[in-house]
Enzyme design. Structure first.
Site, PDB file in Angstrom:
ATOM      1  N   GLU A   1       9.458   2.933 -44.453  1.00  0.00           N
ATOM      2  CA  GLU A   1       8.593   1.867 -43.921  1.00  0.00           C
ATOM      3  C   GLU A   1       7.530   2.365 -42.949  1.00  0.00           C
ATOM      4  O   GLU A   1       7.297   1.735 -41.916  1.00  0.00           O
ATOM      5  CB  GLU A   1       9.449   0.809 -43.206  1.00  0.00           C
ATOM      6  CG  GLU A   1      10.461   0.153 -44.105  1.00  0.00           C
ATOM      7  CD  GLU A   1      11.405  -0.782 -43.355  1.00  0.00           C
ATOM      8  OE1 GLU A   1      11.655  -1.875 -43.844  1.00  0.00           O
ATOM      9  OE2 GLU A   1      11.901  -0.397 -42.264  1.00  0.00           O
TER      10      GLU A   1
HETATM   11  C1  TNX Z   1      15.351  -1.939 -43.491  1.00  0.00           C
HETATM   12  S1  TNX Z   1      16.706   0.390 -44.660  1.00  0.00           S
HETATM   13  C2  TNX Z   1      15.247  -0.820 -42.695  1.00  0.00           C
HETATM   14  C3  TNX Z   1      15.821  -0.855 -41.338  1.00  0.00           C
HETATM   15  C4  TNX Z   1      16.308  -2.221 -40.973  1.00  0.00           C
HETATM   16  C5  TNX Z   1      17.059  -2.808 -42.132  1.00  0.00           C
HETATM   17  C6  TNX Z   1      17.689  -4.134 -41.839  1.00  0.00           C
HETATM   18  C7  TNX Z   1      15.603   1.099 -44.022  1.00  0.00           C
HETATM   19  C8  TNX Z   1      15.459   2.461 -44.463  1.00  0.00           C
HETATM   20  N1  TNX Z   1      14.837   0.415 -43.142  1.00  0.00           N
HETATM   21  O1  TNX Z   1      14.860  -0.407 -40.423  1.00  0.00           O
HETATM   22  O2  TNX Z   1      17.137  -2.121 -39.867  1.00  0.00           O
HETATM   23  O3  TNX Z   1      16.176  -2.952 -43.215  1.00  0.00           O
HETATM   24  O4  TNX Z   1      18.469  -4.568 -42.898  1.00  0.00           O
END
Ligand code: TNX
Length: 525
Positions: A335
């Site tokens: 992300e």
């Molecule tokens: C996605 S999974 C994210 C996390 C959040 C999570 C909450 C991932 C690699 N990134 O930063 O905590 O969703 O479900």
């Protein structure tokens, strides 16, 4: 006549001694014993072994780690039995009233973690190729014992266990869980409790998500403000916290005694607000950001074209690698919405070289598949199947962590008091009924390193919350990672798990009492 009487009473006494010496142990059925994860094979022999206060724990001489395993077993059995087990090395194969641990040459399919557990009326023997297998077999032995063995105080119970032989080894070499200690911080004792609970189900990896926008949780001596400032808060504005290097090493050591590998993650280049708030020079504009206590993501990035960024990453990864005996460093990579893709790719390429230069293998969330992956890179599939496939095309192995099956922060259903639901509601059946190698076309068993269940902690504030979301779902994931697919069946698993909740209660686990495990009227006795 009196002579006759005398002979008669002598006969009686002899008969009594004879009969009491072959007092039969109760009949018990090893096939009826609840084992989680289910072993590869169980043969029952219908009798029982009784552990008593003269049972010895004997280990084959020559190996220190075997002696440690014996002491670990004694430590597990002591509180509930009250027995002070003698743990000693021996060069002879014992033949009565002992639990005998030995390293022997088992067939190659047993690998490092496989074991053979043989329980006869007289003796228990546990053998494996490696002490890791002994530790896994000890978990099985625990489950063969009466559930009261899990109590923390002395119980008035006869410690009988069913006889037979269990031959067992894992399907996947990597069976992990992840704890996010950034969004909310959890202390060393909580992490150790989690390690103990995970070890009971033969999980062998704990991935610690040590940094994110909301907090930096590991002391880095060359960049002390990361924890002094960046570790000082958490989601909701609490006081946060961090592990000193000594505390981190203590966790690593505790895990290692249970043959669990700790994987440290520093999330890069996004999810870095805590670092950007601690050091202005890491920002493109040279101005430190504010600490962040919210929960939305994707707004932060390291400045990918400043050299200091790579000096920073090199220092952090060097210090982490030095205190991490396990072979992996996780670099996050998810992300990074405000990092342009080209910059992201060149950043991951450089970070990959840094990880390799410190002698470790790089793991990253599935987005890292955009980069030029080198040998031994590992892609953790959480969101996008096309990324995971791209990783496989670049010869990376994959850790299977699909959010809609394995994310332990997902609510069980709409009523769950904590958790998120962006990926799915994950009830116990949905967590269990799937196969890692059937998820994505083109990702086959040989491409898969294993499975991991992450617990993100935006809504998780204490150990009770952790246990509520982790248990009992993770037991299903542990079985997916360990047990051959052909031996897994939801109804069979459900009935074993239902019985096993009695044991979870004794372990003091605050598990989610799913309606799927409720006893139906017709089943009540
Ligand atoms: C996605 S999974 C994210 C996390 C959040 C999570 C909450 C991932 C690699 N990134 O930063 O905590 O969703 O479900």
């Amino acid at each position: 006549m009196s002579q006759f009487k005398h002979i008669f009473s002598l006969l009686l006494v002899t008969a009594f001694i004879f009969l009491s010496s072959c007092k039969k142990n109760p009949r018990m059925d090893l096939l009826g014993t609840v084992l989680l994860p289910k072993p590869v094979s169980v043969i029952a022999s219908g009798s029982s072994f009784e552990l008593n206060n003269s049972t010895k724990i004997l280990v084959k001489a020559e190996s220190e780690s075997l002696l440690k395993a014996g002491q670990y077993l004694a430590g597990l059995l002591k509180p509930a039995t009250g027995f002070d087990f003698e743990v000693s090395q021996t060069s002879e194969i014992p033949n009565s009233n002992s639990i005998y641990l030995s390293i022997s040459e088992l067939d190659s399919e047993f690998g490092n973690e496989g074991y053979i557990l043989n329980i006869s009326e007289k003796n228990v023997t546990l053998s494996a190729n490696d002490p890791a297998g002994i530790i896994r077999g000890i978990q099985t032995l625990r489950q063969v014992m009466p559930k009261e063995i899990e109590a923390s105080s002395k119980q008035q119970v006869s410690w009988f266990m069913a006889t037979g032989e269990i031959r067992d080894y894992p399907l996947y070499e990597y069976r992990g869980s992840m704890l996010d200690v950034s969004r909310h911080f959890f202390g060393v004792e909580d992490v150790k409790r989690l390690i103990d609970l995970l070890s009971a189900y033969k999980i062998n990896v704990l991935h610690l998500h040590l940094s994110d926008d909301q907090g930096w949780r590991i002391e880095i001596k060359s960049w002390p403000n990361l924890t002094a400032h960046g570790g000082s808060t958490q989601v909701g504005g609490g006081k946060g916290g961090f592990y000193s290097q000594e505390e981190y090493k203590d966790i690593v050591q505790y895990a290692a005694e249970r043959y669990i590998t700790i994987i440290p993650e520093i999330d890069l280049p996004g999810h870095t607000n805590a670092a950007l708030a601690s050091y202005p020079e890491l920002n493109c504009n040279g101005i430190a950001t504010e600490l962040y206590m919210g929960t939305s993501v994707g707004f932060s990035t390291l400045c990918t074209d400043k050299e200091i960024t790579y000096e920073f990453v090199d220092d952090v990864i060097r210090e982490l690698a030095e205190m991490t005996p396990g072979p992996y460093i996780h670099i996050g990579g998810d992300e990074s919405h405000v990092t342009p893709l080209d910059d992201y790719i060149s950043f991951i390429n450089r970070v990959q070289d840094i990880v390799i230069s410190h002698g470790k293998m790089m793991i990253g969330w599935d987005e890292i598949a955009h980069a030029a992956l080198k040998k031994n890179a590992i892609v953790q599939f959480w969101a996008k199947a096309e990324n995971a496939k791209k990783g496989v095309e670049k010869n990376a192995r994959v850790i299977i962590s699909p959010a809609n099956r394995t994310y332990l922060d997902m609510k069980y259903d709409s009523l769950t008091r904590i958790g998120l639901s962006w990926a799915a509601f994950i009830e116990l059946d949905s967590a269990y009924i799937w196969k890692p190698h059937k998820l994505v076309e083109g990702i086959n068993k040989e491409n898969i390193l294993g499975i991991e269940s992450p617990l993100w902690s935006e809504t998780v504030v204490d150990m009770e919350d952790i246990e509520y979301l982790v248990f009992p779902r993770i037991i299903g994931h542990a079985e997916i990672g360990w047990t051959p697919d052909s031996q897994r069946d939801w109804n069979d698993y459900k009935s074993r798990l239902k019985k096993h909740t009695e044991r979870l209660k004794i372990m003091g686990v605050n598990y989610y009492d799913s309606k799927l495990l409720a006893t139906e009227e017709s089943e009540k006795e």
